[in-house]
Every structure is written in structure tokens, then in C-alpha cells.
Design a protein around this motif. Structure first.
Motif, mmCIF file in Angstrom:
data_model
loop_
_atom_site.group_PDB
_atom_site.id
_atom_site.type_symbol
_atom_site.label_atom_id
_atom_site.label_comp_id
_atom_site.label_asym_id
_atom_site.label_seq_id
_atom_site.Cartn_x
_atom_site.Cartn_y
_atom_site.Cartn_z
ATOM 1 N N ILE B 80 0.872 -1.178 0.000
ATOM 2 C CA ILE B 80 0.000 0.000 0.000
ATOM 3 C C ILE B 80 0.916 1.237 0.000
ATOM 4 C CG2 ILE B 80 -1.677 1.285 1.413
ATOM 5 C CD1 ILE B 80 -2.877 -1.512 2.079
ATOM 6 N N CYS B 81 0.509 2.250 -0.719
ATOM 7 C CA CYS B 81 1.352 3.435 -0.879
ATOM 8 C C CYS B 81 1.784 3.963 0.492
ATOM 9 C CB CYS B 81 0.591 4.501 -1.669
ATOM 10 S SG CYS B 81 -0.940 4.964 -0.854
ATOM 11 N N ARG B 82 2.645 4.982 0.480
ATOM 12 C CA ARG B 82 3.261 5.343 1.743
ATOM 13 C C ARG B 82 2.539 6.452 2.509
ATOM 14 N NH1 ARG B 82 8.462 5.091 4.595
ATOM 15 N NH2 ARG B 82 8.638 7.192 5.426
ATOM 16 N N ILE B 83 1.785 7.240 1.792
ATOM 17 C CA ILE B 83 1.217 8.420 2.473
ATOM 18 C C ILE B 83 0.305 8.070 3.670
ATOM 19 C CG2 ILE B 83 -0.581 8.752 0.685
ATOM 20 C CD1 ILE B 83 -0.436 11.756 1.285
ATOM 21 N N PRO B 84 -0.496 6.999 3.602
ATOM 22 C CA PRO B 84 -1.344 6.759 4.779
ATOM 23 C C PRO B 84 -0.509 6.338 5.995
ATOM 24 C CG PRO B 84 -1.529 4.943 3.239
ATOM 25 C CD PRO B 84 -0.752 6.025 2.536
ATOM 26 N N SER B 106 -12.747 12.056 -1.213
ATOM 27 C CA SER B 106 -13.031 10.805 -1.919
ATOM 28 C C SER B 106 -12.127 10.667 -3.142
ATOM 29 C CB SER B 106 -14.489 10.775 -2.367
ATOM 30 O OG SER B 106 -14.779 11.938 -3.122
ATOM 31 N N ILE B 107 -10.876 10.368 -2.875
ATOM 32 C CA ILE B 107 -9.916 10.300 -3.979
ATOM 33 C C ILE B 107 -9.565 8.859 -4.334
ATOM 34 C CG2 ILE B 107 -8.166 10.836 -2.257
ATOM 35 C CD1 ILE B 107 -6.364 11.887 -4.358
ATOM 36 N N CYS B 108 -9.568 7.974 -3.341
ATOM 37 C CA CYS B 108 -9.252 6.562 -3.607
ATOM 38 C C CYS B 108 -9.632 5.753 -2.373
ATOM 39 C CB CYS B 108 -7.766 6.388 -3.897
ATOM 40 S SG CYS B 108 -6.779 6.524 -2.403
ATOM 41 N N ASP B 109 -9.524 4.435 -2.472
ATOM 42 C CA ASP B 109 -9.952 3.594 -1.350
ATOM 43 C C ASP B 109 -8.995 3.655 -0.153
ATOM 44 O OD1 ASP B 109 -12.143 2.870 -2.818
ATOM 45 O OD2 ASP B 109 -11.221 1.061 -3.631
ATOM 46 N N VAL B 110 -7.765 4.049 -0.406
ATOM 47 C CA VAL B 110 -6.803 4.121 0.704
ATOM 48 C C VAL B 110 -7.152 5.297 1.618
ATOM 49 C CG1 VAL B 110 -4.379 4.469 1.313
ATOM 50 C CG2 VAL B 110 -4.984 2.999 -0.624
ATOM 51 N N ILE B 111 -7.375 6.448 1.019
ATOM 52 C CA ILE B 111 -7.753 7.626 1.827
ATOM 53 C C ILE B 111 -9.134 7.385 2.438
ATOM 54 C CG2 ILE B 111 -8.324 10.087 1.698
ATOM 55 C CD1 ILE B 111 -5.442 9.928 1.242
ATOM 56 N N ARG B 112 -10.005 6.769 1.658
ATOM 57 C CA ARG B 112 -11.345 6.451 2.149
ATOM 58 C C ARG B 112 -11.239 5.600 3.418
ATOM 59 N NH1 ARG B 112 -14.824 1.792 -0.686
ATOM 60 N NH2 ARG B 112 -13.399 0.635 0.646
ATOM 61 N N VAL B 246 1.251 13.539 -9.534
ATOM 62 C CA VAL B 246 1.803 13.831 -8.209
ATOM 63 C C VAL B 246 0.779 14.511 -7.295
ATOM 64 C CG1 VAL B 246 4.200 13.906 -8.940
ATOM 65 C CG2 VAL B 246 2.796 15.932 -9.240
ATOM 66 N N PHE B 247 -0.486 14.183 -7.503
ATOM 67 C CA PHE B 247 -1.555 14.912 -6.822
ATOM 68 C C PHE B 247 -1.813 14.451 -5.396
ATOM 69 C CE2 PHE B 247 -3.138 11.625 -9.670
ATOM 70 C CZ PHE B 247 -3.807 10.789 -8.798
ATOM 71 N N CYS B 248 -1.218 13.331 -4.999
ATOM 72 C CA CYS B 248 -1.504 12.870 -3.625
ATOM 73 C C CYS B 248 -0.209 12.687 -2.855
ATOM 74 C CB CYS B 248 -2.355 11.602 -3.666
ATOM 75 S SG CYS B 248 -2.796 11.032 -2.029
ATOM 76 N N GLU B 249 0.317 11.468 -2.818
ATOM 77 C CA GLU B 249 1.599 11.274 -2.129
ATOM 78 C C GLU B 249 2.646 12.130 -2.839
ATOM 79 O OE1 GLU B 249 2.625 7.239 -1.115
ATOM 80 O OE2 GLU B 249 4.743 7.628 -1.517
ATOM 81 N N GLN B 250 3.425 12.831 -2.053
ATOM 82 C CA GLN B 250 4.383 13.783 -2.632
ATOM 83 C C GLN B 250 5.733 13.133 -2.886
ATOM 84 O OE1 GLN B 250 3.183 17.402 -2.960
ATOM 85 N NE2 GLN B 250 1.667 15.785 -3.162
ATOM 86 N N ALA B 334 4.275 8.574 -10.748
ATOM 87 C CA ALA B 334 3.182 8.065 -9.914
ATOM 88 C C ALA B 334 3.759 7.457 -8.644
ATOM 89 C CB ALA B 334 2.394 7.007 -10.677
ATOM 90 N N PRO B 335 3.076 7.663 -7.533
ATOM 91 C CA PRO B 335 3.495 6.955 -6.323
ATOM 92 C C PRO B 335 3.312 5.448 -6.546
ATOM 93 C CG PRO B 335 1.845 8.647 -5.823
ATOM 94 C CD PRO B 335 1.886 8.499 -7.301
ATOM 95 N N SER B 336 4.226 4.666 -6.038
ATOM 96 C CA SER B 336 4.056 3.216 -6.137
ATOM 97 C C SER B 336 2.732 2.831 -5.492
ATOM 98 C CB SER B 336 5.183 2.489 -5.404
ATOM 99 O OG SER B 336 6.386 2.746 -6.068
ATOM 100 N N PHE B 337 2.049 1.896 -6.099
ATOM 101 C CA PHE B 337 0.770 1.349 -5.609
ATOM 102 C C PHE B 337 -0.370 2.360 -5.624
ATOM 103 C CE2 PHE B 337 4.203 -0.893 -3.355
ATOM 104 C CZ PHE B 337 4.038 -2.138 -3.942
ATOM 105 N N CYS B 338 -0.224 3.425 -6.387
ATOM 106 C CA CYS B 338 -1.294 4.432 -6.419
ATOM 107 C C CYS B 338 -2.303 4.064 -7.501
ATOM 108 C CB CYS B 338 -0.704 5.811 -6.682
ATOM 109 S SG CYS B 338 -1.988 7.069 -6.865
ATOM 110 N N ASP B 339 -3.462 3.587 -7.081
ATOM 111 C CA ASP B 339 -4.503 3.187 -8.035
ATOM 112 C C ASP B 339 -4.901 4.305 -9.004
ATOM 113 O OD1 ASP B 339 -4.714 0.592 -7.223
ATOM 114 O OD2 ASP B 339 -6.378 0.930 -5.848
ATOM 115 N N PRO B 340 -5.295 5.478 -8.494
ATOM 116 C CA PRO B 340 -5.759 6.493 -9.445
ATOM 117 C C PRO B 340 -4.698 6.827 -10.497
ATOM 118 C CG PRO B 340 -6.296 7.149 -7.216
ATOM 119 C CD PRO B 340 -5.450 5.925 -7.103
ATOM 120 N N ALA B 341 -3.495 7.111 -10.050
ATOM 121 C CA ALA B 341 -2.473 7.549 -11.008
ATOM 122 C C ALA B 341 -2.116 6.425 -11.980
ATOM 123 C CB ALA B 341 -1.231 8.023 -10.257
#
Ligand code: SF4
Ligand code: SF4
Lengths: 429, 391
Positions: B80-84, B106-112, B246-250, B334-341
Motif C-alpha cells: 500500500i502506498c506510503r502516504i497513509p 473521496s480520492i481513492c480507497d486508501v484515503i477512504r 503527483v496529486f496525492c503522495e508527494q 506516480a506513487p508506487s501502488f497508487c490506483d488512481p495515477a
């Protein structure tokens, strides 16, 4: 696991025929075909327009169980799809590249409409945007808001109903050339509710000791008709009636859970499982449970299409559009994490389970993100031990039989130890 | 007071960026008793309503490159990406203890799902999953969204212990219209004079807007623009690229610097979209909820997290940016494992292919350390673009 003879019951044979008839219907060239997703699907509505229902997750599962999904995924990755995204999507896209052949050996027709039921999973939206690029067919979105506060709100329900009225139904009318008849929908929903009663009886039959069925591996089959193209049909009513009789007979005889290798000789562990199964090694995975005398008495995967055994939901023919909205809002992956925790903790208590096993799926953020927190929370609430394993849905590269087996064995030992001590919770594996 | 130099302004922004204790926001809160701070994650929330409640909207973008994640890994699997996980780390280590509420768009299931983790771990805090419609009809998605905004407003009113008047929201709409105007001016300035406004500086300037009140952030951008405009800097023979994904995890700041050092001027990007999400001024009189709702439906940015009902329009936002900014190519990061990107990328690529617009793809995590391969990749990309355009 080749070589082991599969024991099939009557209801299973009936189901097999139902599935193959549906594939024939999809591929016979005489029907309009929609693609849509399993969770919260609108089968009754599609039936109102004589549209055949093709569910891409089911195709991916079929391909995985026939050991074909690995090549399909590789094909999609070669075409530029990331290694990091859901393997259902890649199996589907890879299947197209490999000729788009249905399990009955005939080619799938291009869908006449993509019904993008955006319910409980972000990937769905991208999946159908990707398919739309290939098929260039009409695509209609049904956005189902996430029930983040545990209970869906009036605003969410109204929004869904409005989308059905303003967008979805007109799009289906246009594609099919059939006018929408709400009474026809009511009739199908009445049949749904009739089948749902027997289906819930089946889910709850695992409260018996020993449990007459397995509600994860076996549950996948038992939920099949209600979650796919048969909800709202007489066939589904008949299937669940038959299943109920079979299960009742098993209870009367005191039999342990039915498995592909016959009845389990002994029930040693009762588990609740969170997360979808692995499909590429489904039989091997199930066999590990069988060998250890472990039966799954409840699972979140039997709630993935819709939830009937939490707040008593049944389709309500008197409020046809609203009831479909409620069904969509209620699916497991559309529920908040605290609600999922509550559901599983209740299952552990009510089904008198020894603990929780989480099969965390690499592909699936919707299920997997947050499962470690859920696990600790459920352990805390129930005092029962939990274990965590990691596999994938349809990508054979991510199923390590030795690892899974080791984890399971140590988990069962932990349960044994806990029983001996008669004490409280042990830590997760 | 003497005007600050570019260097001084950037050092100030860097200080805010490095400070994972959010001292500046803590000070803002402590300055007046009863003040509240509302954290929000990418990609968009209507900060106007928070501001109108007298609260500070605080952008939370994970822990960055240097924060050691000790606890967070126990919350998330490796795939799972790193930002959470770094966001949870910020919280469980007390760095967000002063934050009164959190918004999870509501950007993706991880943030959700992170919204659910927050509810489990921080039961006493205000938590809202901020849902936005994927249906953009005013009579369908618009009705839903306006009601969501009203609920959000009521939630904040409860937290504030007072009503939020329409006039207050309208005043805040003006504040943010002004803020967006200057954000856009900074972006325009960079596109016109990329050697005068290096992307790492622009990025830090926008990051400052995640922590500062909007009025202060606007002043800061004005100050930067006048200082940067007045300063001579050497122009390099770089190609011009749009950076997207680059809209979520930086990515680490070093990654942004590396791209420019290796020969790519970033002339547009999708960093911190909250600052530029609404593409036009929001009407600042009348019913503010309806106005914010309409702005979202009809005039908002396109990203992978938004459904595009018309296949022909898909990708147009990116292509327009390429044209408007006279970009030579695109870097998909894209962040690794980032579904939207990652799921969106093949669709964007097919549109670029059709127009023969060059691009490269790369993946990162917020703590990626090795910049050499990235420098090499983007350097080769820049060289090939130059070769292409001179042939
Ligand atoms: S497996 Fe998970 S991510 Fe993939 S489509 Fe199903 S719910 Fe979505
Ligand atoms: S980086 Fe991507 S997957 Fe991760 S939280 Fe952000 S949008 Fe979601």
C-alpha cells in the motif's frame, strides 16, 4: 490439486447448469449484453430490459480457476498496465487481448453497454474507463456514495435514485429498445426477496456445531446465484430451496462441512475470515483448512455483493428504486471500517468462532487498506486471536503455499494453546 | 520592513515544509483561545467553509522524505502506498494532537479507509469523509453535493459552537478567489520564465499555503513574484515538461530538483491541486453553498480521481496544459501502488501517443532516496526532446 475426486451435491450441479446457461445467453448473439460489477449489481433492473448480465469479476475468477489468468495478467502488463494495480482489471484486459473467449468456448460479444456501478471500489471507475477505450460503447455511471458514518444517509439514497431515474434507466431503455416497466421490476424484486430468505437461512446454518457447510470456500458457491445474474429469477428461488433442504439434511445427520473432498471428518477450528479468497490456488487453499479440520463459519466475502445478515436487508418490491439504492449502499466494501469491525466481531461471537483470519489481497485497496487496524480492533473487542496472511486474487505469482500453510499451522497452534490455557487473547500471528 | 529576497522567502517556506510539528499552525491556534484547526488530505476540500468558521485549514500530505516511519508500518501492508502510513505516524506520534478534525476526500480507497482508521484510533476527533459527486449534472450530482456541503457546514458549526453565516462564507470565497488568482499568477510566471522560478521554489511556496492562513499565503506569493521577477538568473537550455500524477503522495523535494537539474523545466504540474482545483472565480454573493457546488461541477480540474463521462474529453485537461504551457513533453510520475495515477496512466498515454507528444513514466515513494536513476532518465528524455526539436 489434480487427482482428488470432486464430490458434487445436487445444488452444485444445478448451479453449474445455471452458470453455463447464462454464458450461452451472453454469447448467443440474440441478447443485448451489459457488463457490470458484482457488488450491489442491478440484476433485476437489467432483466427489465432483457439485457444479459456479464460480470467481469466472475470471468476473471473463472480464468483463474482454470489457471489462465497468469498469462492474461502478463499480457496486460506487457501492454503498459502497472504491476501495482488490481489483477482483476489486468486479467480482464489480458483476456481481451487473448481473443475474449468465454468459459463456454465462444467469443464474448462486445458489450452493448457498460453499467459502471461505482460501488465500494475506486478501481471500478478506472476499469470501465479502460474498457470503454476498447469497446467504445455507451457507458453509464451509477455513483454509490461511501457510507462513511456507518449508516447511509437519506441524501445518498436520493442521489442514487435520481441517477437511476435520470441516467441509468434512460440509458438502458435506449440500448435495449425496451420501455421501463416498474411493475416488472417489482415482480423480480419479489422473487429476489423470496430467494434471499432461504439464502440467509443458509448463512446462519453455520451456527450449528458442527457446521454443515463452509461459509468462505463453500460460501463462494452458495452466494453465486444471489450475487450474479440470477437474483430475481425463479431459478434462484429454486436453487436456494434445494440448498436449504440439503443443508437441513446435513444438520439432521450431524455431518461436518461439505468440501470438494467429501465431508470434513472432524470440526476442530471454527473461523471467521475477512477478505476475498485466492482463486489461482483455491482448491489447495481450501485443502489446507480441510486437513486441519478448520471450517469457516462466517466471512466478509459472502457480504461482498450485498449484506443480508447484518441489518436484515431484503429487497422490497414496494419501493423498487429505493431498495436497489439501499442494496448498493449496503455492500461490504462500501461500509466504514468501524462497521466492518463490528460486523466481524459480531460474527465471531454469534457463530462461536475461535478467531479471525484475514486473507489480505495485494490487489485490493478497498478490502486491504486498514485490515491490520481492523485485526487489532477485533482482537481487542472479542478477546479471540487473529492471524494475517497475504495472497492475491488471480495473480498466481502471489500465492506462496508454503508461507500460507506455515502461518495457518502456527495460528491453529495458537488457538490450541489458548484453549488449553482457557485464557484471553493471544497476539496476532 | 525591507522586502525579502527570493532566498529569504524560499528559506521561510522551507522552514514550514521541514517542520513536521506544524509549529506555525500550533501558534496560530494558541494565539486566540477557542481557535480550531481542520486537517485535510488531497485532493480537494472547500476550504472556504472551514475558513468561514474561523478555523485554519491545514493540508496534510504525509511525512515526507525524512520522517522515519516506526509505527506506521504496523498499520499498513507493504503493498500500500506510503502516504497513509506516514500520516498515521504523524498522528500516533502526537504531531497532529492539536488538530481538531480531519477531512478525507473521496480520492481513492486508501484515503477512504484511512477515514475509518481515524474513527477507530481517534474517537474523540471530528472526522469527515468528504464525498464529491461523480455525476456532474446540476439536478443530480449537484443536489447531492450541495447537501453534502450543508452537512459539512453543520458539522463545523457544531465543532465551532456557533452558526456560520452565508455572508461569512461569501467573504471567505473572496479570500480564496484572491488566493487562487495569485497561485495562477505564480504558475503563469513560472511557465513564462521557468529559469526565474525553479519548480522546487514554486512547490515550497505552494506548500506554505497548506499551513498558512490564505491571506498570509497570498501576500507571500505576491512578495515572491515581485522578488523573483526582479532577480536575474541564468537561463538554461532545458526542455519544458508537464509533470503529472503527483496529486496525492508527494515525491521528495530532491526529485523535483533532480528533474530540473537534469534538463527539464516543469512548466505545469498537478501538485497541491486544492490551490487550483476551481478553474474560475466562485461567485461571492448569493447562496454560497450553491455557488461552491456549481463551481465544483462545472469548473473544476480533471484528475484521475474524477470520472470523465465523455471519452472524447478524457485527457483534454492534460493536453490543454501541454499546449497552454508550450510544453515539449510529459513526465508521468506516480506513487508506487497508487490506483488512481497508475490506472489512469495508460489512457493518458494513448492520447499522447496519438498526438506524438513525448513522455516518460516513473514511480516514486515519498521517501525515495536514489535520485541518480531519475536524473539519468529525465536527462535522457530532455536530450531526446532537444534532438527531436532540432531535427
Ligand atoms: S478486487 Fe478489490 S480493487 Fe479489484 S475490483 Fe474488486 S474490489 Fe476493486
Ligand atoms: S497515493 Fe494514490 S493510492 Fe495512495 S492514498 Fe494517494 S491517491 Fe490513494
Amino acid at each position: 490439486m489434480s487427482g482428488r475426486e470432486v464430490v458434487k451435491s445436487n445444488s452444485q450441479l444445478v448451479q453449474k447448469e445455471m452458470i453455463s446457461r447464462n454464458y450461452d445467453r451472453i454469447t448467443d448473439g440474440n441478447h443485448k449484453v451489459s457488463s457490470t460489477f458484482v457488488p450491489g449489481n442491478l440484476n433485476e433492473l437489467l432483466m427489465c430490459f432483457d439485457i444479459a448480465n456479464n460480470l467481469p469479476e466472475i470471468n476473471a475468477i473463472q480464468n483463474a480457476m482454470r489457471k489462465k489468468s497468469g498469462d492474461m495478467i502478463t499480457e496486460a502488463e506487457r501492454a503498459g498496465h502497472s504491476e501495482d494495480v488490481c489483477t482483476y482489471v489486468k486479467a480482464d484486459i489480458g483476456m481481451m487481448a487473448k481473443g475474449n473467449i468465454a468459459p463456454n468456448g465462444k467469443p464474448f460479444p462486445n458489450p452493448d453497454i457498460l453499467l459502471l456501478s461505482y460501488t465500494g471500489c475506486f478501481t471500478f471507475m478506472k476499469w470501465f474507463e479502460l474498457l470503454r477505450e476498447q469497446y467504445k460503447c455507451p457507458t453509464v455511471m451509477l455513483h454509490v456514495p461511501y457510507a462513511a458514518d456507518g449508516t447511509p444517509t437519506r441524501n445518498m439514497r436520493d442521489y442514487i435514485v435520481r441517477q437511476l431515474k435520470e441516467d441509468v434507466i434512460p440509458a438502458l431503455e435506449k440500448v435495449s429498445g425496451v420501455r421501463f416497466d416498474i411493475d416488472r421490476l417489482r415482480e423480480y424484486l419479489r422473487k429476489s426477496a423470496a430467494a434471499e430468505d432461504d439464502m440467509v437461512w443458509m448463512l446462519e446454518s453455520t451456527k450449528h456445531r458442527p457446521s454443515p457447510i463452509d461459509c468462505y470456500f463453500g460460501g463462494v458457491y452458495y452466494m453465486g446465484p444471489i450475487f450474479t445474474a440470477f437474483r430475481g429469477t425463479d431459478e434462484a428461488i429454486e436453487y436456494y430451496r434445494l440448498l436449504r433442504l440439503e443443508i437441513q439434511e446435513r444438520i439432521d445427520k450431524g455431518l461436518c462441512a461439505q468440501t470438494p473432498e467429501g465431508d470434513m471428518p472432524e470440526e476442530r477450528y471454527r473461523l471467521v475470515v475477512e477478505g476475498p479468497p485466492n482463486w489461482t490456488s483455491f482448491r489447495d487453499f481450501w485443502h489446507m483448512f480441510y486437513e486441519s479440520g478448520a471450517v469457516v463459519v462466517a466471512s466478509s466475502y459472502t457480504k461482498v455483493g450485498g449484506i443480508y445478515d447484518y441489518e436484515g436487508f431484503r429487497h422490497d418490491p414496494d419501493h423498487p428504486l429505493e431498495t436497489m439504492a439501499d442494496y448498493c449502499l449496503g455492500v461490504y466494501t462500501n461500509r466504514s471500517l468501524p462497521t466492518r469491525v463490528d460486523m466481524l466481531a459480531r460474527n465471531i461471537r454469534e457463530y462461536d468462532a475461535d478467531g479471525l483470519l484475514i486473507n489480505s489481497i495485494k490487489s485490493c485497496n478497498s478490502f486491504s487498506a486498514g485490515q491490520l487496524v481492523m485485526m487489532r480492533e477485533i482482537e481487542r473487542i472479542t478477546g479471540k486471536p487473529a492471524a494475517f496472511i497475504e495472497t492475491d486474487l488471480v495473480d498466481p505469482r502471489y500465492f506462496s503455499a508454503a508461507n500460507v500453510k506455515n502461518r495457518l499451522e502456527s495460528y491453529f497452534q495458537m488457538i490450541d494453546q489458548k484453549r488449553r490455557l482457557g485464557g484471553s487473547s493471544a497476539a496476532g500471528v | 520592513m525591507e522586502a525579502r529576497t527570493v532566498k529569504e522567502i524560499v528559506a521561510f517556506c522551507q522552514g514550514l515544509f521541514d517542520d513536521l510539528d506544524f509549529t506555525r499552525a500550533r501558534e496560530w491556534k494558541a494565539a486566540v483561545p477557542g481557535r480550531k484547526v481542520i486537517g485535510y488530505m488531497p485532493v480537494y476540500v472547500p476550504r472556504e467553509i472551514i475558513h468561514a468558521a474561523g478555523m485554519l485549514p491545514l493540508g496534510i500530505l504525509g511525512g515526507g522524505a525524512d520522517m522515519e516511519v516506526i509505527h506506521g508500518d504496523a498499520y499498513y501492508q507493504s503493498y500500500i502506498c506510503r502516504i497513509p502510513r506516514s500520516t498515521v505516524e504523524l498522528a500516533v506520534t502526537g504531531r497532529l494532537d492539536f488538530v481538531d478534525g480531519m477531512l478525507f476526500p473521496s480520492i481513492c480507497d486508501v484515503i477512504r479507509n484511512l477515514s475509518g482508521i481515524w474513527r477507530i484510533l481517534f474517537k474523540e476527533k471530528y472526522v469527515r469523509y468528504f464525498d464529491a459527486p461523480q455525476n456532474f449534472r446540476e439536478d443530480v450530482g449537484g443536489v447531492f453535493y450541495s447537501n453534502e456541503l450543508r452537512e459539512f457546514r453543520e458539522g463545523l458549526e457544531k465543532l465551532a459552537g456557533r452558526r456560520i453565516a452565508d455572508a461569512e462564507i461569501n467573504a471567505s470565497i473572496e479570500v480564496y478567489n484572491e488566493n487562487r488568482l495569485w497561485v495562477n499568477r505564480v504558475y503563469d510566471f513560472r511557465a513564462d520564465f521557468p529559469w526565474k522560478a525553479p519548480s522546487a521554489e514554486v512547490y515550497l511556496l505552494m506548500r506554505a499555503g497548506m499551513v498558512l492562513p490564505p491571506e498570509e499565503h497570498t501576500l507571500l506569493m505576491r512578495e515572491y513574484l515581485s522578488a523573483a521577477g526582479a532577480q536575474d538568473r541564468p537561463m538554461r537550455d532545458n526542455c519544458r515538461v508537464v509533470l503529472t500524477g503527483v496529486f496525492c503522495e508527494q515525491p521528495p523535494l530532491n526529485l523535483i530538483k533532480s528533474l530540473e537539474i537534469s534538463g527539464c523545466y516543469i512548466v505545469d504540474d498537478d501538485f497541491l491541486l486544492v490551490c487550483r482545483w476551481l478553474l474560475e472565480d466562485v461567485q461571492a454573493d448569493g447562496d454560497p453553498i450553491e455557488n461552491l457546488s456549481r463551481a465544483f461541477l462545472l469548473h473544476s480540474a480533471q484528475t484521475a480521481a474524477k470520472y470523465e463521462a465523455d471519452m472524447e474529453v478524457k485527457g483534454r485537461y492534460l493536453i490543454d496544459a501541454i499546449r497552454r504551457r508550450r510544453a515539449d513533453g510529459v513526465i508521468f510520475a506516480a506513487p508506487s501502488f497508487c490506483d488512481p495515477a497508475l490506472l489512469d496512466q495508460p489512457m493518458m498515454i494513448s492520447r499522447l501517443d496519438a498526438l506524438k507528444i513525448p513522455y516518460i513514466t516513473m514511480q516514486y515513494a515519498e521517501n525515495s532516496g536514489q535520485m541518480q536513476p531519475i536524473r539519468e532518465q529525465s536527462g535522457t528524455f530532455a536530450d531526446s526532446i532537444k534532438l527531436w526539436s532540432s531535427s
